[in-house]
Enzyme design. Structure first.
Site, PDB file in Angstrom:
ATOM      1  N   ASP A   1       0.856  -1.183   0.000  1.00  0.00           N
ATOM      2  CA  ASP A   1       0.000   0.000   0.000  1.00  0.00           C
ATOM      3  C   ASP A   1       0.888   1.229   0.000  1.00  0.00           C
ATOM      4  O   ASP A   1       1.830   1.307   0.783  1.00  0.00           O
ATOM      5  CB  ASP A   1      -0.903  -0.019   1.241  1.00  0.00           C
ATOM      6  CG  ASP A   1      -1.805   1.190   1.305  1.00  0.00           C
ATOM      7  OD1 ASP A   1      -1.610   2.021   2.219  1.00  0.00           O
ATOM      8  OD2 ASP A   1      -2.689   1.317   0.454  1.00  0.00           O
TER       9      ASP A   1
ATOM     10  N   ASN B   1      -1.801  12.781  -5.031  1.00  0.00           N
ATOM     11  CA  ASN B   1      -2.758  13.206  -6.056  1.00  0.00           C
ATOM     12  C   ASN B   1      -3.169  14.657  -5.860  1.00  0.00           C
ATOM     13  O   ASN B   1      -3.276  15.426  -6.822  1.00  0.00           O
ATOM     14  CB  ASN B   1      -3.995  12.309  -6.053  1.00  0.00           C
ATOM     15  CG  ASN B   1      -3.817  11.053  -6.873  1.00  0.00           C
ATOM     16  OD1 ASN B   1      -3.014  11.003  -7.784  1.00  0.00           O
ATOM     17  ND2 ASN B   1      -4.568  10.029  -6.532  1.00  0.00           N
TER      18      ASN B   1
ATOM     19  N   HIS C   1      -3.656  14.119 -10.591  1.00  0.00           N
ATOM     20  CA  HIS C   1      -3.962  12.706 -10.838  1.00  0.00           C
ATOM     21  C   HIS C   1      -3.099  12.097 -11.943  1.00  0.00           C
ATOM     22  O   HIS C   1      -2.774  10.911 -11.886  1.00  0.00           O
ATOM     23  CB  HIS C   1      -5.443  12.527 -11.140  1.00  0.00           C
ATOM     24  CG  HIS C   1      -6.298  12.728  -9.930  1.00  0.00           C
ATOM     25  ND1 HIS C   1      -6.564  11.724  -9.046  1.00  0.00           N
ATOM     26  CD2 HIS C   1      -6.913  13.828  -9.439  1.00  0.00           C
ATOM     27  CE1 HIS C   1      -7.320  12.170  -8.066  1.00  0.00           C
ATOM     28  NE2 HIS C   1      -7.530  13.452  -8.279  1.00  0.00           N
TER      29      HIS C   1
ATOM     30  N   ASP D   1      -0.962   8.795 -11.437  1.00  0.00           N
ATOM     31  CA  ASP D   1      -0.981   7.629 -12.331  1.00  0.00           C
ATOM     32  C   ASP D   1       0.433   7.240 -12.754  1.00  0.00           C
ATOM     33  O   ASP D   1       0.760   6.048 -12.854  1.00  0.00           O
ATOM     34  CB  ASP D   1      -1.824   7.909 -13.575  1.00  0.00           C
ATOM     35  CG  ASP D   1      -3.318   7.890 -13.302  1.00  0.00           C
ATOM     36  OD1 ASP D   1      -3.727   7.515 -12.174  1.00  0.00           O
ATOM     37  OD2 ASP D   1      -4.079   8.257 -14.217  1.00  0.00           O
TER      38      ASP D   1
ATOM     39  N   GLU E   1      -4.285   2.407  -4.798  1.00  0.00           N
ATOM     40  CA  GLU E   1      -2.832   2.383  -4.604  1.00  0.00           C
ATOM     41  C   GLU E   1      -2.386   1.139  -3.853  1.00  0.00           C
ATOM     42  O   GLU E   1      -1.316   1.106  -3.254  1.00  0.00           O
ATOM     43  CB  GLU E   1      -2.371   3.649  -3.876  1.00  0.00           C
ATOM     44  CG  GLU E   1      -2.688   3.698  -2.397  1.00  0.00           C
ATOM     45  CD  GLU E   1      -4.123   4.101  -2.046  1.00  0.00           C
ATOM     46  OE1 GLU E   1      -4.405   4.160  -0.847  1.00  0.00           O
ATOM     47  OE2 GLU E   1      -4.945   4.334  -2.947  1.00  0.00           O
TER      48      GLU E   1
END
Length: 157
Positions: free
Chosen positions: A67, A75, A80, A84, A114
């Site tokens: 994680d 983000n 974002h 990514d 994530e």
């Protein structure tokens, strides 16, 4: 489809169409089984592979959960698209690490968001611990590049 005449016989070639169809089927299968961003197994396909796992040796089976802590703040701060790019870079490291093992004994997937998951079968727990520690160190020492900047190294807590 091409028609070819040879010694009075007429042969219709379907080879090109068959190759295209095979390619499309392979691509559709890949897309159905893999996460589109990371290329890792999607969770459904990952679970199918775990359930189907068979070995002739009595190997212990482990699941490693990964994680990325505080990913929402990444983000929020970098956007974002940058998030990514980090997820893709993280997944690339996962793929690199698992590819050095037998593909049936070690494989990975994207659990969601994530979160990532690795299946690891081994008869030596030390091998698992070495794998996990070398992975942690690589992540800690990686500088993730985004569209506008490099994200500083992720420090483990």
């Amino acid at each position: 489809m091409d028609d070819v005449s040879y010694n009075g016989f007429r042969v219709t070639l379907f080879i090109v169409n068959a190759e295209k169809e095979l390619y499309l089927r392979e691509r559709l299968t890949f897309y159905a089984e893999h996460d589109p961003l990371t290329g890792l197994n999607n969770i459904r396909h990952f679970e199918e592979k775990v359930k189907a796992y068979k070995t002739k040796m009595n190997k212990n089976r482990y699941i490693i959960m990964l994680d990325i802590d505080h990913f929402k703040s990444v983000n929020d701060e970098y956007g974002h698209l940058s998030g990514d790019m980090i997820l893709k870079g993280f997944a690339d490291i996962v793929l690199e690490k698992v590819s050095s093992y037998h593909k049936d004994d070690v494989f990975a997937g994207r659990y969601g968001g994530e979160e990532f998951i690795i299946f690891f079968a081994t008869d030596a727990k030390e091998e698992l611990m070495h794998f996990a520690e070398s992975f942690r160190q690589e992540i800690e020492n990686t500088e993730f590049i985004t569209e506008s900047t490099a994200i500083k190294k992720i420090r483990s807590h």
